[in-house]
Write an enzyme that holds these catalytic residues in place. Structure first.
Site, mmCIF file in Angstrom:
data_model
loop_
_atom_site.group_PDB
_atom_site.id
_atom_site.type_symbol
_atom_site.label_atom_id
_atom_site.label_comp_id
_atom_site.label_asym_id
_atom_site.label_seq_id
_atom_site.Cartn_x
_atom_site.Cartn_y
_atom_site.Cartn_z
ATOM 1 N N ASP A 1 0.842 -1.195 0.000
ATOM 2 C CA ASP A 1 0.000 0.000 0.000
ATOM 3 C C ASP A 1 0.880 1.250 0.000
ATOM 4 O OD1 ASP A 1 -2.332 1.831 0.835
ATOM 5 O OD2 ASP A 1 -3.272 -0.142 0.847
ATOM 6 N N HIS B 1 -3.436 5.754 4.095
ATOM 7 C CA HIS B 1 -4.234 4.619 3.662
ATOM 8 C C HIS B 1 -3.606 3.296 4.086
ATOM 9 C CE1 HIS B 1 -5.987 1.779 0.612
ATOM 10 N NE2 HIS B 1 -7.074 2.450 0.935
ATOM 11 N N SER C 1 -11.548 -1.023 0.241
ATOM 12 C CA SER C 1 -10.191 -1.122 0.802
ATOM 13 C C SER C 1 -10.210 -1.593 2.242
ATOM 14 C CB SER C 1 -9.495 0.242 0.750
ATOM 15 O OG SER C 1 -9.153 0.583 -0.567
#
Length: 784
Positions: free
Chosen positions: A261, A293, A532
């Site tokens: 990520d 994130h 996600s």
């Protein structure tokens, strides 16, 4: 606490039957007017040659043609027209791409002339099968995002180029790549990065509008498209980290889970002690998470239901956390191809730490899957899955609000039907066949303001709890394979009725809470929404299976997760209303109660095995008397899941080189069931071998994927029930595509899981009874 037991191993029976080969009938339909058909092809060929001559580039002098054929045509047969026609790719079931020399075209034209005059030629079925001949045009080369969005309004911009892969010819592939790079230099087009694999050749280039139009005319280019788009936004919730005790290190033998990520805030108090390694594979960047994130996803990957831990105040890591940074501070990757960085990171963590579960919570919204061929990222994951024996868990992707979205109240009024629209299709890499793809469910329907202003009805949720999230994307994948396979909580949206029916995406408090990379500023947690957040929950479960089954294959992990999937009632109602919602809900969300270990009333029988081509494997499933008895009506269930990881080819519309599937059947004994599947069985009988009735999915739908699950539910048994009168068998069958036989191993791996459940019977002793039956039969079994 309910007692648990190790899953039981099931061994196959001695017979290994050959699969009955299919007949040779091609199904090609003869044209009603053969002469007219040939005359028409002659004119189309002349037009196609003229179109091909307008192209640019090319590593040799041959021209590229698009042959439209009847469905079911074997693409390799195109060479029967002439040995100098080279098969390049099958773009869908009716389109074949090939290079042809001038002599091959002359030979082809001579055949057409002969047939148009009533003469005889060999292989006339090939001519019958041809429907049209064209060039591969600029329109054919234009990718989905470029069609939708057009060129960026800049003097120069980036484009992604895919060349024809030429998988079977290494020398030609090298010549193609070298010639293309020379051509780029001649045209002043700047090469920024490239991916060169047997199955995939990609270039990212910087060009202007005139140069882009030239790219669309280049003979050796398969497609031209805009680069990926991975952007996500943030919302923050504030908690006091001092309320939580310091976490302890996982055990030395804790399985690893890798988050690929935007990096990781390794100093976060709830993550640091569990971090095994954090590396950056992004040129010029360190491993720290500048976006947030990656850290948010990592908290879920490490703890699973993070909110449950937050509410209980207990954070006990049982996995070792690893991070591979492949995205920048904007959650994008503009330095080059993310495929290269993913491969580098996966190989690193697999080699250095024996990591086998990888989470990828991102998707390229510029590449929705609208049938046909899979793109570079899906291809990369499918290849790595097979080569390295690892499991990728990926998200379906989120729909971005835009021109194809509902407006105002339409969000609520058109939900959930709009989830089936073409613009809601899964995006790269969600269509990959050898991975697990995860969609999103809503968990809450009460916004922050609705909780505070209890009498104000202004903020209206779009989805209700356990319905699909309003932003989740839908499948299927190649050849109709079920995607997503699983769903998990990822959040919800709401509409503000007082603000012009405006959409509330990340401000309503309807998302998933996890760790925040900005913890040092006093905000250790964030809340965010998206698929996600759903994927790492499933990745956590997959890695946790390795605590109990450290040697489990990636196939077994997939099979165990899918066989333990349950459709939430809200999703089941949607599918009952319209079967198409299976493309949104998959097999359901994972019930972990018997995922790692079996219960007395929920038993998992597992097998990891290998099978040769055109063979059957037979497994007899013990059915204790108490499963089919009992006075009161109650729900009982038999479930079967199978997973395998085939070799793939991007130039074949079927994509997977091998097919392995299963059937659940009853028979009086092993001899009868082997006779049913014997290659000498009459063909019509073989193709119509009846499965046990009332399968939830059905053999045809489930067999299209590389992880297949199905469920049989029973509420009562009469005296003539087949499960009382006969024995139950699972039959596993392998059948390679002719074009794929050289790509496959002589023995292909697969995992099989069979579950028997009688959860409403608290007194059930299924596990004890089945274990005893298996032990009694052990001496006559084949050891796997």
């Amino acid at each position: 606490m309910e007692e648990t037991f190790p899953h039981l191993t099931i061994q196959r029976e001695a017979p290994i039957n050959e699969k009955r080969p299919r007949g040779g009938f091609s199904g090609i339909v003869e044209p009603a007017d053969i002469r007219g058909h040939c005359n028409g092809l002659q004119q189309k060929l002349a037009n196609a040659k003229e179109q091909a001559d307008k192209g640019v580039g090319g590593f040799d002098d041959r021209r590229l043609f698009q042959f439209a054929v009847q469905k079911g045509f074997n693409p390799e047969d195109i060479r029967k027209i002439s040995q100098e026609i080279e098969f390049v790719s099958q773009e869908d079931e009716a389109i074949i791409i090939g290079f042809a020399s001038d002599s091959a075209l002359s030979e082809f034209e001579a055949r057409l002339t002969t047939m148009a005059s009533g003469g005889h030629v060999t292989n006339k079925q090939i001519i019958y099968a041809l429907q049209s001949i064209d060039g591969w045009s600029a329109k054919d080369r234009t990718g989905w995002a470029l069609k939708k969005q057009g060129y960026p309004e800049k003097d120069e911009f980036l484009l992604d180029i895919e060349l024809w892969p030429l998988e079977d010819n290494h020398q030609q592939r090298n010549r193609e790549q070298a010639a293309f790079e020379r051509w780029l230099t001649e045209q002043g087009i700047e090469k920024k990065d490239q991916v060169k694999q047997q199955e995939l050749t990609l270039y990212r280039v910087l060009c202007n509008l005139n140069q882009a139009n030239l790219l669309l005319q280049h003979r050796d280019i398969r497609s031209v498209d805009l680069p990926p788009s991975f952007g996500l936004e943030r919302s923050i919730i504030i908690q006091d980290i001092q309320n939580f005790p310091n976490i302890s290190d996982p055990s030395d033998h804790a399985p690893g889970i890798v988050v690929l990520d935007s990096g990781l805030a390794t100093g976060h108090p709830l993550l640091g002690a569990a971090v095994g390694d954090a590396q950056s594979f992004l040129p010029g960047e360190d491993s720290n998470d500048e976006n947030g994130h990656g850290t948010h996803v990592a908290g879920i990957a490490l703890y699973g239901d993070f909110e449950h831990s937050l509410r209980s105040g207990k954070f006990v890591p049982t996995l070792r956390l690893f991070s591979g940074r492949i995205l920048d501070k904007d959650n994008e990757n503009t330095t080059g191809f993310v495929e290269k960085q993913i491969e580098e990171s996966v190989r690193y963590f697999a080699k250095e730490y024996n990591c086998r579960v990888f989470n990828l919570s991102f998707g390229d919204s510029n590449k929705p899957y609208l049938e046909g061929h899979l793109k570079g990222l899906s291809l990369t994951l499918d290849i790595l899955s097979r080569k390295l024996g690892v499991l990728f868990v990926v998200s379906t992707g989120n729909h971005r609000v835009g021109e194809h979205s509902p407006d105002g109240l339409e969000w609520r009024d058109n939900y959930p039907n709009y989830l089936l629209d073409e613009s809601w299709r899964i995006i790269e890499p969600a269509p990959a066949l050898n991975v697990l793809t995860v969609g999103s469910l809503a968990r809450y329907n009460l916004t922050y303001n609705s909780q505070y202003y209890t009498l104000d009805p202004a903020e209206v949720p779009i989805a209700q709890p356990d319905q699909p999230s309003p932003f989740t994307r839908s499948g299927n994948s190649v050849d109709g394979a079920i995607k997503p396979e699983l769903v998990a909580h990822g959040g919800n949206w709401a509409i503000n009725m007082r603000a012009g029916h405006s959409l509330m995406e990340r401000v309503a408090g309807l998302g998933v809470v996890s760790t925040n990379n900005k913890f040092a500023s006093g905000n250790p947690f964030t809340i965010d929404i998206g698929t996600s957040m759903a994927a790492p929950y499933v990745a956590h479960l997959a890695a946790s299976i390795l605590r109990e089954h450290p040697n489990a294959s990636a196939n077994l992990l997939r099979a165990l997760l899918c066989i333990n999937a349950v459709l939430p009632e809200a999703c089941e109602e949607l599918i009952h209303r319209n079967k198409a919602f299976r493309k949104v809900c998959g097999y359901g969300h994972v019930d972990a109660s018997s995922l790692y270990r079996s219960l007395e009333n929920a038993v998992n029988l597992i097998a990891d095995s290998t099978i040769e081509n055109k063979r059957h494997h037979f497994y007899e499933i013990p059915i204790p008397d108490e499963f089919t008895s009992g006075g009161r009506r109650r729900k009982r269930e038999i479930a079967v899941a199978l997973a395998y990881t085939p070799a793939i080819r991007s130039t074949r519309i079927k994509y997977r080189a091998s097919r392995i599937d299963f059937r659940l059947v009853t028979a009086s004994d092993l001899e009868q069931v082997t006779t049913m599947f014997n290659k000498a069985t009459v063909k019509d009988e073989y193709e119509n071998i009846p499965e046990l009735k009332a399968a939830t999915i059905g053999q045809q739908a489930r067999s299209k994927g590389t992880v297949q699950a199905d469920f049989w539910r029973f509420y009562q048994f009469n005296i003539n029930s087949k499960l009382r009168a006969q024995k139950l068998f699972v039959v596993v069958t392998r059948n390679d595509f002719p074009w794929g036989e050289s790509l496959c191993d002589s023995e292909e791996d697969y995992a099989l899981v069979v579950s028997l459940r009688d959860r409403e019977n608290e007194e059930a002793r299924l596990y004890s009874r089945i274990k005893a039956q298996l032990e009694a039969r052990m001496p006559v079994r084949i050891k796997i």
